[in-house]
Design a protein around this motif. Structure first.
Motif, PDB file in Angstrom:
ATOM      1  N   SER A 186       0.841  -1.204   0.000  1.00 14.20           N
ATOM      2  CA  SER A 186       0.000   0.000   0.000  1.00 14.20           C
ATOM      3  C   SER A 186       0.872   1.249   0.000  1.00 14.20           C
ATOM      4  O   SER A 186       0.647   2.179  -0.780  1.00 14.20           O
ATOM      5  CB  SER A 186      -0.915   0.018   1.223  1.00 14.20           C
ATOM      6  OG  SER A 186      -1.778  -1.085   1.228  1.00 14.20           O
ATOM      7  N   LEU A 187       1.863   1.267   0.879  1.00 17.03           N
ATOM      8  CA  LEU A 187       2.767   2.427   0.935  1.00 17.03           C
ATOM      9  C   LEU A 187       3.554   2.562  -0.364  1.00 17.03           C
ATOM     10  O   LEU A 187       3.781   3.681  -0.841  1.00 17.03           O
ATOM     11  CB  LEU A 187       3.724   2.306   2.120  1.00 17.03           C
ATOM     12  CG  LEU A 187       3.098   2.506   3.492  1.00 17.03           C
ATOM     13  CD1 LEU A 187       4.112   2.229   4.590  1.00 17.03           C
ATOM     14  CD2 LEU A 187       2.540   3.918   3.636  1.00 17.03           C
ATOM     15  N   SER A 188       3.957   1.449  -0.935  1.00 21.57           N
ATOM     16  CA  SER A 188       4.700   1.482  -2.191  1.00 21.57           C
ATOM     17  C   SER A 188       3.869   2.136  -3.296  1.00 21.57           C
ATOM     18  O   SER A 188       4.369   2.959  -4.060  1.00 21.57           O
ATOM     19  CB  SER A 188       5.095   0.061  -2.590  1.00 21.57           C
ATOM     20  OG  SER A 188       5.871   0.074  -3.755  1.00 21.57           O
ATOM     21  N   GLN A 189       2.583   1.801  -3.360  1.00 23.49           N
ATOM     22  CA  GLN A 189       1.703   2.428  -4.353  1.00 23.49           C
ATOM     23  C   GLN A 189       1.482   3.903  -4.044  1.00 23.49           C
ATOM     24  O   GLN A 189       1.529   4.748  -4.931  1.00 23.49           O
ATOM     25  CB  GLN A 189       0.365   1.702  -4.395  1.00 23.49           C
ATOM     26  CG  GLN A 189       0.438   0.344  -5.038  1.00 23.49           C
ATOM     27  CD  GLN A 189      -0.915  -0.334  -5.055  1.00 23.49           C
ATOM     28  OE1 GLN A 189      -1.942   0.305  -5.254  1.00 23.49           O
ATOM     29  NE2 GLN A 189      -0.919  -1.639  -4.843  1.00 23.49           N
ATOM     30  N   MET A 190       1.237   4.211  -2.758  1.00 24.09           N
ATOM     31  CA  MET A 190       0.951   5.594  -2.379  1.00 24.09           C
ATOM     32  C   MET A 190       2.171   6.490  -2.572  1.00 24.09           C
ATOM     33  O   MET A 190       2.031   7.667  -2.919  1.00 24.09           O
ATOM     34  CB  MET A 190       0.484   5.646  -0.922  1.00 24.09           C
ATOM     35  CG  MET A 190      -0.882   5.031  -0.718  1.00 24.09           C
ATOM     36  SD  MET A 190      -1.288   4.622   1.001  1.00 24.09           S
ATOM     37  CE  MET A 190      -0.877   6.088   1.880  1.00 24.09           C
ATOM     38  N   LEU A 191       3.375   5.945  -2.370  1.00 24.44           N
ATOM     39  CA  LEU A 191       4.610   6.728  -2.484  1.00 24.44           C
ATOM     40  C   LEU A 191       5.292   6.512  -3.833  1.00 24.44           C
ATOM     41  O   LEU A 191       6.461   6.864  -3.993  1.00 24.44           O
ATOM     42  CB  LEU A 191       5.571   6.351  -1.345  1.00 24.44           C
ATOM     43  CG  LEU A 191       5.031   6.526   0.067  1.00 24.44           C
ATOM     44  CD1 LEU A 191       6.032   6.030   1.091  1.00 24.44           C
ATOM     45  CD2 LEU A 191       4.656   7.968   0.342  1.00 24.44           C
ATOM     46  N   ARG A 192       4.567   5.952  -4.773  1.00 22.24           N
ATOM     47  CA  ARG A 192       5.068   5.705  -6.129  1.00 22.24           C
ATOM     48  C   ARG A 192       6.378   4.928  -6.118  1.00 22.24           C
ATOM     49  O   ARG A 192       7.369   5.335  -6.722  1.00 22.24           O
ATOM     50  CB  ARG A 192       5.200   7.013  -6.889  1.00 22.24           C
ATOM     51  CG  ARG A 192       3.860   7.668  -7.150  1.00 22.24           C
ATOM     52  CD  ARG A 192       4.009   9.044  -7.766  1.00 22.24           C
ATOM     53  NE  ARG A 192       2.742   9.637  -8.065  1.00 22.24           N
ATOM     54  CZ  ARG A 192       1.943  10.232  -7.179  1.00 22.24           C
ATOM     55  NH1 ARG A 192       2.287  10.260  -5.925  1.00 22.24           N
ATOM     56  NH2 ARG A 192       0.800  10.773  -7.540  1.00 22.24           N
TER      57      ARG A 192
END
Length: 198
Positions: free
Chosen positions: A121-127
């Protein structure tokens, strides 16, 4: 339970059935799977910590636990550790260490699903830029993501797509009390400008 025939008092010999019954009581299924979620930097300093029970009730105890967990895990390539009677699953990324902690009898796969959901989730949110500086600039997204995944130790979601979607919806609906000062001032300037033009 056996009794002493002379005194009629119970003896302290336990049968295997009684032991099984005690084990069953200790391992009753529970929805409260997660005891804590931690994110530490590469020096072992806390960036984010959320504890869901009273295993470590004070900040001093929490910090000592975090130092211990970091010392035991930051040089290893494994993903699971047993520490202080707890199951710890963890993952590192650039200069961050992610931890999900459960009880010693907790299913490691469940804890790993939570860890992977949070990280993805963080990887997607932080590109895909999951590192300390970017995370610190987007802490509100981290708090929202953790709240979407876990509530009081109960796992709510393990699909990163759903988490990112819900965080985006919650981020768009910012109440007045959480608006920045500059947004409030800009709104006030616009209202004054329009009242003067009338």
């Amino acid at each position: 339970m056996q009794t002493d025939s002379a005194a009629g008092q119970p003896t302290h010999c336990s049968t295997s059935a009684e032991l099984s019954k005690m084990d069953a009581v200790l391992l009753d299924p529970s929805l409260y799977t997660v005891k804590a979620v931690l994110i530490l930097d590469n020096d072992g300093e806390r960036l984010f910590a959320k504890y869901y029970d009273e295993t470590y009730p004070t900040v001093k105890e929490q910090k000592a636990f975090e130092k211990n967990i970091f010392n035991k895990t930051h040089r290893t390539d494994s993903e699971i550790a047993l520490l202080e009677g707890l199951t710890v699953v963890y993952k590192s990324s650039i200069d961050l260490y992610f931890y999900v902690i459960g009880s010693s009898h907790e299913n490691e796969l469940m804890l790993m699903a939570v860890l992977n959901c949070l990280f993805d989730s963080l990887s997607q949110m932080l590109r895909k830029n999951v590192e300390k500086r970017t995370l610190l600039e987007n802490m509100e997204g981290l708090f929202l993501a953790v709240d979407e995944i876990i509530d009081g130790g109960v796992i709510l979601e393990s699909d990163p797509q759903q988490v990112v979607h819900r965080v985006a919806l919650r981020g768009d609906d910012v109440p007045l009390t959480e608006q920045t000062v500059s947004q409030v001032l800009q709104s006030a300037k616009e209202q004054i400008k329009w009242s003067l033009l009338r």
